[in-house]
Design a protein around this motif. Sequence first.
Motif, PDB file in Angstrom:
ATOM      1  N   SER A   2     -10.556   7.457  -2.379  1.00 16.20           N
ATOM      2  CA  SER A   2     -10.753   8.804  -1.829  1.00 16.20           C
ATOM      3  C   SER A   2      -9.482   9.626  -1.906  1.00 16.20           C
ATOM      4  N   VAL A   3      -8.355   9.019  -1.603  1.00 12.32           N
ATOM      5  CA  VAL A   3      -7.071   9.730  -1.676  1.00 12.32           C
ATOM      6  C   VAL A   3      -6.790  10.118  -3.120  1.00 12.32           C
ATOM      7  N   ARG A   4      -6.963   9.163  -4.041  1.00 10.28           N
ATOM      8  CA  ARG A   4      -6.702   9.443  -5.451  1.00 10.28           C
ATOM      9  C   ARG A   4      -7.573  10.592  -5.940  1.00 10.28           C
ATOM     10  N   ASP A   5      -8.842  10.543  -5.574  1.00  5.94           N
ATOM     11  CA  ASP A   5      -9.790  11.562  -5.995  1.00  5.94           C
ATOM     12  C   ASP A   5      -9.448  12.936  -5.399  1.00  5.94           C
ATOM     13  N   GLN A   6      -9.236  12.981  -4.104  1.00  2.64           N
ATOM     14  CA  GLN A   6      -8.996  14.261  -3.440  1.00  2.64           C
ATOM     15  C   GLN A   6      -7.674  14.906  -3.837  1.00  2.64           C
ATOM     16  N   LEU A   7      -6.634  14.088  -4.015  1.00  3.05           N
ATOM     17  CA  LEU A   7      -5.322  14.638  -4.345  1.00  3.05           C
ATOM     18  C   LEU A   7      -5.029  14.606  -5.841  1.00  3.05           C
ATOM     19  N   GLN A   8      -6.008  14.132  -6.614  1.00  2.50           N
ATOM     20  CA  GLN A   8      -5.886  14.083  -8.073  1.00  2.50           C
ATOM     21  C   GLN A   8      -4.659  13.286  -8.524  1.00  2.50           C
ATOM     22  N   PHE A   9      -4.427  12.154  -7.852  1.00  2.00           N
ATOM     23  CA  PHE A   9      -3.321  11.281  -8.240  1.00  2.00           C
ATOM     24  C   PHE A   9      -3.700  10.550  -9.519  1.00  2.00           C
ATOM     25  N   GLU A  10      -2.758  10.429 -10.399  1.00  2.00           N
ATOM     26  CA  GLU A  10      -2.966   9.709 -11.648  1.00  2.00           C
ATOM     27  C   GLU A  10      -3.080   8.208 -11.408  1.00  2.00           C
ATOM     28  N   LYS A  11      -2.271   7.704 -10.486  1.00  2.00           N
ATOM     29  CA  LYS A  11      -2.193   6.267 -10.253  1.00  2.00           C
ATOM     30  C   LYS A  11      -1.903   6.018  -8.779  1.00  2.00           C
ATOM     31  N   ILE A  12      -2.513   4.965  -8.245  1.00  2.00           N
ATOM     32  CA  ILE A  12      -2.202   4.487  -6.897  1.00  2.00           C
ATOM     33  C   ILE A  12      -1.565   3.111  -7.066  1.00  2.00           C
ATOM     34  N   LEU A  13      -0.393   2.959  -6.498  1.00  2.00           N
ATOM     35  CA  LEU A  13       0.354   1.712  -6.595  1.00  2.00           C
ATOM     36  C   LEU A  13       0.259   0.981  -5.248  1.00  2.00           C
ATOM     37  N   PHE A  14      -0.289  -0.221  -5.263  1.00  2.00           N
ATOM     38  CA  PHE A  14      -0.405  -1.041  -4.065  1.00  2.00           C
ATOM     39  C   PHE A  14       0.789  -1.987  -4.015  1.00  2.00           C
ATOM     40  N   ILE A  15       1.478  -2.016  -2.872  1.00  2.00           N
ATOM     41  CA  ILE A  15       2.684  -2.818  -2.755  1.00  2.00           C
ATOM     42  C   ILE A  15       2.607  -3.683  -1.494  1.00  2.00           C
ATOM     43  N   PRO A  16       2.117  -4.920  -1.613  1.00  2.00           N
ATOM     44  CA  PRO A  16       2.117  -5.804  -0.446  1.00  2.00           C
ATOM     45  C   PRO A  16       3.555  -6.096  -0.004  1.00  2.00           C
ATOM     46  N   SER A  17       3.765  -6.073   1.294  1.00  2.00           N
ATOM     47  CA  SER A  17       5.115  -6.300   1.814  1.00  2.00           C
ATOM     48  C   SER A  17       5.465  -7.786   1.752  1.00  2.00           C
ATOM     49  N   ALA A  18       6.768  -8.041   1.713  1.00  2.00           N
ATOM     50  CA  ALA A  18       7.238  -9.420   1.822  1.00  2.00           C
ATOM     51  C   ALA A  18       7.157  -9.806   3.300  1.00  2.00           C
ATOM     52  N   ASN A  19       7.909  -9.113   4.126  1.00  2.00           N
ATOM     53  CA  ASN A  19       7.911  -9.339   5.577  1.00  2.00           C
ATOM     54  C   ASN A  19       8.020  -7.982   6.260  1.00  2.00           C
ATOM     55  N   ARG A  20       7.023  -7.636   7.059  1.00  2.00           N
ATOM     56  CA  ARG A  20       7.002  -6.339   7.717  1.00  2.00           C
ATOM     57  C   ARG A  20       7.938  -6.352   8.922  1.00  2.00           C
ATOM     58  N   PRO A  21       8.804  -5.343   9.045  1.00  2.00           N
ATOM     59  CA  PRO A  21       9.787  -5.343  10.127  1.00  2.00           C
ATOM     60  C   PRO A  21       9.199  -5.100  11.514  1.00  2.00           C
ATOM     61  N   ASN A  22       8.140  -4.328  11.627  1.00  2.00           N
ATOM     62  CA  ASN A  22       7.593  -3.962  12.936  1.00  2.00           C
ATOM     63  C   ASN A  22       6.445  -4.840  13.371  1.00  2.00           C
ATOM     64  N   LYS A  23       6.047  -5.779  12.530  1.00  2.00           N
ATOM     65  CA  LYS A  23       4.903  -6.634  12.860  1.00  2.00           C
ATOM     66  C   LYS A  23       5.333  -8.089  12.712  1.00  2.00           C
ATOM     67  N   HIS A  24       5.033  -8.854  13.718  1.00  2.00           N
ATOM     68  CA  HIS A  24       5.378 -10.277  13.680  1.00  2.00           C
ATOM     69  C   HIS A  24       4.096 -11.096  13.809  1.00  2.00           C
ATOM     70  N   ASP A  25       3.186 -10.832  12.905  1.00  2.00           N
ATOM     71  CA  ASP A  25       1.882 -11.478  12.904  1.00  2.00           C
ATOM     72  C   ASP A  25       1.959 -12.725  12.036  1.00  2.00           C
ATOM     73  N   HIS A  26       1.981 -13.871  12.692  1.00  2.00           N
ATOM     74  CA  HIS A  26       2.122 -15.132  11.952  1.00  2.00           C
ATOM     75  C   HIS A  26       0.820 -15.565  11.292  1.00  2.00           C
ATOM     76  N   SER A  27      -0.258 -14.815  11.537  1.00  2.00           N
ATOM     77  CA  SER A  27      -1.529 -15.164  10.920  1.00  2.00           C
ATOM     78  C   SER A  27      -1.656 -14.594   9.512  1.00  2.00           C
ATOM     79  N   VAL A  28      -0.702 -13.776   9.105  1.00  2.00           N
ATOM     80  CA  VAL A  28      -0.747 -13.156   7.784  1.00  2.00           C
ATOM     81  C   VAL A  28      -0.388 -14.194   6.724  1.00  2.00           C
ATOM     82  N   ALA A  29      -1.095 -14.159   5.611  1.00  2.00           N
ATOM     83  CA  ALA A  29      -0.856 -15.098   4.512  1.00  2.00           C
ATOM     84  C   ALA A  29       0.512 -14.833   3.881  1.00  2.00           C
TER      85      ALA A  29
END
Length: 174
Positions: A2-29
């Motif tokens: 929806s974002v790509r379509d509405q804003l006419q972005f050419e490409k959406i880049l998905f970047i999974p984090s290594a370790n999130r600084p504000n979240k300490h969720d040990h259930s994350v893979a």
Amino acid sequence: ESVRDQLQFEKILFIPSANRPNKHDHSVAPASDRLQMTRLAVEGNNSFEVSAIEAQRGGISYTIDTVNSLTAMYPKAQVSLIIGADNLLEFQTWKSPDEILSKVDLVAMTRPGFVVEAEHRKLSKFVNFVNVPQIGISGTEIRRRVKMGRTIRYLVPPTVQEFIMRKGLYRDTI
């Protein structure tokens, strides 16, 4: 999409984090598994690309570090950072939020129950809000369902579900 379509972005880049600084969720893979699940989730959409930039860098994944890397890698591109509107609640606590805003456009996807409150109006002048379909799916709920042995069918693509089951992810978490 929806974002790509509405804003006419050419490409959406998905970047999974290594370790999130504000979240300490040990259930994350682990980052490597989240990277693979992201690749599986977006395969077949030529407008989507997955980057391992944060996973390869390791350590805490600060958005400003990724923004600096991306603007160096794509000096002629206008880079936008897409976040959920609920992330605006803590954006000012991120590392170097003003520097982030000076280097990229900030795009916030609407979220169920999120309203721009008075304390966020100052930040909202820097944000392009985009209405997206309200789908009540969260990573926490997916992990909880897997742990309980419940189905996640239709909550994730079949290839992602197969990966989670094959790897035994989220069984002993939450």
